[in-house]
Design a protein around this motif. Sequence first.
Motif, PDB file in Angstrom:
ATOM      1  N   GLY A 176       0.819  -1.209   0.000  1.00  0.00           N
ATOM      2  CA  GLY A 176       0.000   0.000   0.000  1.00  0.00           C
ATOM      3  C   GLY A 176       0.852   1.258   0.000  1.00  0.00           C
ATOM      4  N   ARG A 177       0.233   2.356  -0.366  1.00  0.00           N
ATOM      5  CA  ARG A 177       0.930   3.633  -0.468  1.00  0.00           C
ATOM      6  C   ARG A 177       1.474   4.074   0.892  1.00  0.00           C
ATOM      7  N   GLY A 178       2.780   4.256   0.971  1.00  0.00           N
ATOM      8  CA  GLY A 178       3.409   4.743   2.186  1.00  0.00           C
ATOM      9  C   GLY A 178       3.870   3.662   3.150  1.00  0.00           C
ATOM     10  N   GLU A 198       7.713   2.723   2.578  1.00  0.00           N
ATOM     11  CA  GLU A 198       8.509   3.865   3.025  1.00  0.00           C
ATOM     12  C   GLU A 198       8.595   3.899   4.551  1.00  0.00           C
TER      13      GLU A 198
END
Length: 351
Positions: free
Chosen positions: A214-216, A219
Motif C-alpha cells: 500500500g501507499r506509504g 517507506e
Amino acid sequence: MDKRVAIIGGGVAGLGAALSLDRYGIESIIIEKSPNLGGKVTGYAQLFPDFKDGKALVAELIDKARRSPRIKVLTNASIRTMARQDGRFELAMTSGDAVCADAVILTCGFEVFDARKQGEYGYGVYPNVITAPELELFLDPEGPTKGKLLRPSDGQPAQRVAIVFCVGSRNKRLGNPYCSRICCSYSTKQAIEIMERHPDANVTCFYMDIRTYGRGFEEMYQYAQELGVKYVRGRVSECSALPNGDIQVRAENTLMCRPVQGAFDVVSLSVGMAPCSDGAQIAAWLGLELDPYGFFQAKDDYLSPYETHQEGVFLAGSISGLKPIRDCLSDGFSAGGEVALYLQRLHQGRG
C-alpha cells in the motif's frame, strides 16, 4: 425513499456506511454490542502509515453520525435473532426491542488472536510479555503511563524491546494459515514511535517475511530501519523469564542459518486477527456463506465485493477479510453506495 438500513457493528466501517447512506437521504440504525462506537480504532493514538491521530478520526466520524437525524445508534445492543420476513429484515434484541430494515450491512469487524494459545511465548505467565494492543496503550500519551514504555513487572523504563511478528497468523497448527495483513506495518509503526521518543533504545523485530503493502507502507518500513530498528528473519521458538524479570528470546536467524538469543526488558507479541465471534451465528440466521477460516464470503470478490448471495445483505470491513483501517473505512462508504442503489431498484420495482 422511505427505507431503513440496519448496520451491524459500529466501528469505522459501520460509521462510514451510515455516513454514506446519509448522503443519499437514507435512514440507518447502527447496532453496536459494546458501550461505545468506534471499534478497535479508538485504542490507536496513531495510525499507519501516516501517523494520523486515530482517536481524532473516530471522534470526527462519531460526531458526524450523531449530528445526522437520519442516523440512529443503539449501543450495548445484542441481537437475539435475525430473519427476513416478507422482504424485510426483523431483528429482535435481547433488550426486547425490535428493529425492522429493508437492508442489512454487516460490519462486525474481527477479534484479536488470544496469545495464550501460543504458550511458548509465555503470555499470561510472564508479566513483561505483552501484546501489540497493550504496547499501544503504553505508547498512548493519554494512556495509563502517559506514553512512557515501562516494564509491567516493576514499572522501570523499557529500553530493550523485542517485537515478535505473526503471532496467531500463518500458523497451520492453530488453524490460522492466513496472513493478517496489517501486523508487519502495525508493529513497524510502534517500533518507529519507540525509536523517535528514545533514540538510544534497542528495538528488534523478529519476522517470517516483511509484508508491507500500500501507499506509504514500504517507506515506513525503510524509515524504521533508518532509525535503527533491527529486523531478524526467523521464527521465535521460545520466550522465558530470567530472575531479574528480563525476557530471554530464542530464535533462528534463517538468513544466517544459526540460532540467536537475547535478553529484553519487554517482548511485544504482534497478535493477528481472527473472524468476529458472532460470525457463525449471523451467517446461520441469514443463510450466508463463510470461507474455511470463518470470514464472510462476498457474492463475487471482483464484481460484487460488498454484496452477498442473499439479497439485501451487504458486507464491509474486515468481516470479509483482514485489511487496514483506511480500507475498512473505504469499504463502509462504498457499501453504503451499493445499498443506496439496491434500495432505489427495490423502490422502483415496488412502485
